[in-house]
Design a protein around this motif. Structure first.
Motif, PDB file in Angstrom:
ATOM      1  N   VAL A 387      10.836 103.821  37.640  1.00  0.00           N
ATOM      2  CA  VAL A 387      11.329 105.306  38.035  1.00  0.00           C
ATOM      3  C   VAL A 387      12.515 105.740  38.298  1.00  0.00           C
ATOM      4  O   VAL A 387      13.552 104.824  38.974  1.00  0.00           O
ATOM      5  N   THR A 388      13.096 106.830  37.377  1.00  0.00           N
ATOM      6  CA  THR A 388      14.956 106.601  37.701  1.00  0.00           C
ATOM      7  C   THR A 388      15.169 108.020  38.814  1.00  0.00           C
ATOM      8  O   THR A 388      14.312 108.820  39.402  1.00  0.00           O
ATOM      9  N   TYR A 389      15.212 108.211  39.189  1.00  0.00           N
ATOM     10  CA  TYR A 389      15.866 108.660  40.862  1.00  0.00           C
ATOM     11  C   TYR A 389      17.543 108.964  40.790  1.00  0.00           C
ATOM     12  O   TYR A 389      17.890 108.728  40.681  1.00  0.00           O
ATOM     13  N   LYS A 390      17.544 110.205  40.554  1.00  0.00           N
ATOM     14  CA  LYS A 390      19.370 110.740  41.079  1.00  0.00           C
ATOM     15  C   LYS A 390      19.122 111.624  42.558  1.00  0.00           C
ATOM     16  O   LYS A 390      18.795 112.465  42.790  1.00  0.00           O
ATOM     17  N   PRO A 391      20.125 110.674  43.133  1.00  0.00           N
ATOM     18  CA  PRO A 391      19.876 111.150  44.288  1.00  0.00           C
ATOM     19  C   PRO A 391      21.735 111.537  44.576  1.00  0.00           C
ATOM     20  O   PRO A 391      22.156 112.433  43.508  1.00  0.00           O
ATOM     21  N   GLN A 392      20.869 113.468  45.313  1.00  0.00           N
ATOM     22  CA  GLN A 392      21.860 114.387  45.560  1.00  0.00           C
ATOM     23  C   GLN A 392      23.317 114.149  46.119  1.00  0.00           C
ATOM     24  O   GLN A 392      23.461 114.370  47.634  1.00  0.00           O
ATOM     25  N   VAL A 393      24.359 113.369  45.561  1.00  0.00           N
ATOM     26  CA  VAL A 393      25.432 113.043  46.145  1.00  0.00           C
ATOM     27  C   VAL A 393      26.254 114.218  47.098  1.00  0.00           C
ATOM     28  O   VAL A 393      25.657 115.333  46.503  1.00  0.00           O
ATOM     29  N   ALA A 394      27.789 113.669  47.961  1.00  0.00           N
ATOM     30  CA  ALA A 394      28.329 115.182  47.721  1.00  0.00           C
ATOM     31  C   ALA A 394      28.932 115.476  46.768  1.00  0.00           C
ATOM     32  O   ALA A 394      28.876 115.592  45.710  1.00  0.00           O
ATOM     33  N   ALA A 395      29.170 117.106  47.152  1.00  0.00           N
ATOM     34  CA  ALA A 395      30.086 117.811  45.602  1.00  0.00           C
ATOM     35  C   ALA A 395      31.430 116.838  45.707  1.00  0.00           C
ATOM     36  O   ALA A 395      32.001 116.898  46.349  1.00  0.00           O
ATOM     37  N   GLY A 396      32.046 116.608  44.467  1.00  0.00           N
ATOM     38  CA  GLY A 396      32.597 115.994  43.570  1.00  0.00           C
ATOM     39  C   GLY A 396      32.700 114.488  43.500  1.00  0.00           C
ATOM     40  O   GLY A 396      33.477 113.889  43.232  1.00  0.00           O
ATOM     41  N   SER A 397      31.532 113.982  44.309  1.00  0.00           N
ATOM     42  CA  SER A 397      31.645 112.583  43.925  1.00  0.00           C
ATOM     43  C   SER A 397      30.948 112.276  42.844  1.00  0.00           C
ATOM     44  O   SER A 397      30.238 113.239  41.997  1.00  0.00           O
ATOM     45  N   LYS A 398      31.149 111.019  42.337  1.00  0.00           N
ATOM     46  CA  LYS A 398      30.253 111.119  40.757  1.00  0.00           C
ATOM     47  C   LYS A 398      28.840 111.360  41.131  1.00  0.00           C
ATOM     48  O   LYS A 398      28.207 110.353  41.558  1.00  0.00           O
ATOM     49  N   GLU A 399      27.690 111.526  39.515  1.00  0.00           N
ATOM     50  CA  GLU A 399      26.514 111.070  39.900  1.00  0.00           C
ATOM     51  C   GLU A 399      26.294 110.194  39.287  1.00  0.00           C
ATOM     52  O   GLU A 399      26.795 109.499  38.913  1.00  0.00           O
ATOM     53  N   CYS A 400      25.198 109.032  39.923  1.00  0.00           N
ATOM     54  CA  CYS A 400      24.805 108.384  39.215  1.00  0.00           C
ATOM     55  C   CYS A 400      22.892 108.422  39.460  1.00  0.00           C
ATOM     56  O   CYS A 400      22.706 109.855  39.855  1.00  0.00           O
TER      57      CYS A 400
END
Length: 483
Positions: A387-400
């Motif tokens: 299962v792939t999860y894309k966390p909502q990281v802080a603005a300006g942070s690299k998406e993961c």
């Protein structure tokens, strides 16, 4: 590399001090002659000394020691008298004083002794980038205060530490390892982990930097600081230049100060002779680090917290192992206790087998002479799903994105469940049950994921309770429901 023998008449190597290595002057401020009231006879035990660590008989304590002073959770409750403030060296600045009791209170961040051992393993794993191929963890026998006892040995063949790096390692709160690949990052792990396992630690390190080969010894001794009534953390260290044919002392201030540091180390370590001290470098090779933790802590019954004799190829947590032995024996209980989710609570071999997510290519954890076989429970799942999860990281942070492998555990009790959550390849939370106790949803479901987007706590046994962590927890609950 042939052993270096110290030359009788030496040419002193002077190294100018800087802000980075100013600790060398600090540790030399007090003469060893004023630090101890009596000379203790301390030698490495001979092979015929029996192993007393696994016996239920409590170890003999020195006349000036009590059970409270040797039990970790009570060792900070000692009374100290007023001490005179030492005069500053000419041109030296006043510095913030750190009372020795802080070493103990700082180490209480490790509730679990295996978490402290894992910190020291992490340091060796971080050295893979400098050529490390192994970390050996073992029990050795030493003799302190004329009584034999066990000590913990950690030995790696990494890049080692030069005099400056050793001082940074043994100072409080410094780290040069903040990166995307190294595990250590707070600069506090060495102090908290060693002081959690025992009252005293001696470090030997050999390194080559910029074509200069050095070997150094440092002693962090809670026993020494407590017994001599110190109100500041004093860490005696000595260094040698081994670039030539002789081991030549590296002098920061005066030769007398260097000799005073050596005298303190010999008096308060298991090595009462300089020759025995230098022999400890023989099994390091041209580079690497050797750590010996001694005066290991006792439990409330006055027995060593770590058990060495239950299994010659393992180190166990005595209280957890006893709890297992006294649990009512039911078929379901036996099945649960045989599973790694239970064994890792008290077996270092079981815990170390799962400690790192990805298997090493050219590195081994060698526990008591036998390599640890790495184990990834994701390889043992039935009906696995990614299962792939894309966390909502802080603005300006690299998406993961985070891939979680989830499935049913094979042929084990259904109450084995939870997520094994790693951070930078290191296990932080094993078998984390995201469902509330008593819920049957998710029984037998196990998941594995690497969550580098959230920060671990200082003891690396949990994560910081951030909004990212809460959202991850909610997503994992959802995964269990959906699965």
């Amino acid at each position: 590399m042939p052993p270096k023998v110290e030359k009788e008449h030496l040419n002193v190597v002077d190294i100018a001090s800087s802000d980075d290595d100013g600790d060398a002057q600090t540790v030399a401020r007090k003469k060893a002659s004023s630090l101890g009231e009596r000379q203790l006879r301390r030698n490495i035990s001979s092979p015929e000394i029996p192993q007393s660590s696994g016996s239920i008989t409590p170890p003999a304590l020195p006349s000036d020691e009590t059970l409270d002073s040797r039990s970790f959770w009570k060792a900070g409750n000692y009374v100290f008298g007023p001490t005179s403030k030492p005069a500053l060296l000419e041109g030296a600045l006043e510095h913030a004083r750190v009372h020795p009791k802080f070493l103990h209170s700082n180490a209480t961040s490790h509730k679990w002794a295996f978490g402290a051992i894992a910190e020291l393993m992490d340091n060796a794993v971080d050295e893979i980038q400098h050529g490390a191929t192994f970390i050996k963890v073992d029990k050795i026998d030493i003799k302190m205060d004329n009584s034999p006892g066990p000590a913990l040995l950690f030995l790696d063949d990494g890049g080692g530490m030069d005099p400056v790096l050793l001082r940074k390692c043994m100072s409080l709160g410094y780290s040069s390892k903040k990166s995307n690949t190294t595990i250590g990052q707070y600069g506090n792990g060495f102090k908290t982990s060693t002081m959690r396992l025992g009252a005293d630690v001696i470090v030997f390190s050999r390194s080559t930097r910029a074509g200069k080969a050095t070997q150094s010894v440092g002693l962090l001794s809670y026993t020494f600081l407590r017994r001599t009534g110190q109100d500041d953390v004093i860490v005696p260290m000595i260094d040698f230049d081994i670039s030539g044919h002789w081991a030549e002392p590296i002098i920061y201030s005066t030769h007398d100060d260097w000799s005073s540091n050596l005298k303190t180390i010999l008096e308060w370590s298991p090595f009462s002779l300089k020759e025995d001290l230098l022999l400890q470098f023989d099994d390091i090779g041209p580079h690497g680090t050797k750590i010996i933790i001694y005066n290991l802590w006792l439990n409330d019954e006055g027995i060593y917290e770590l058990a060495f004799d239950d299994d010659d190829e393992d180190i166990r947590l005595r209280d957890e192992a006893l709890r297992e032995a006294t649990t009512k024996v039911l078929k379901k209980t036996v099945e649960l206790q045989s599973h790694i989710s239970y064994r890792l609570r008290y077996s270092l071999r079981a815990y170390a087998s799962m400690l790192y997510l990805r298997k090493f290519n050219n590195f081994q954890i060698i526990l008591r002479g036998k390599p640890v076989q790495q184990f990834n429970i994701a390889d043992e799942l039935q009906y696995p799903k990614v299962v792939t999860y894309k966390p909502q990281v802080a603005a300006g942070s690299k998406e993961c994105s985070v891939e979680t492998t989830i499935g049913f555990i094979k042929e084990t009790p259904t109450n084995v469940s939870g997520f094994n959550v790693y951070h930078k390849n290191r296990l932080i939370r094993p078998f984390w049950k995201v469902k509330s106790d008593g819920s049957v949803i998710g029984n037998g479901v196990v998941g594995v994921l690497e969550a580098d987007f959230i920060e671990p706590a200082h003891d690396k046994q949990d994560f910081e309770r951030s909004s990212l962590f809460v959202r991850l927890e909610n997503r994992l609950k959802q995964m269990v429901h959906e699965y």
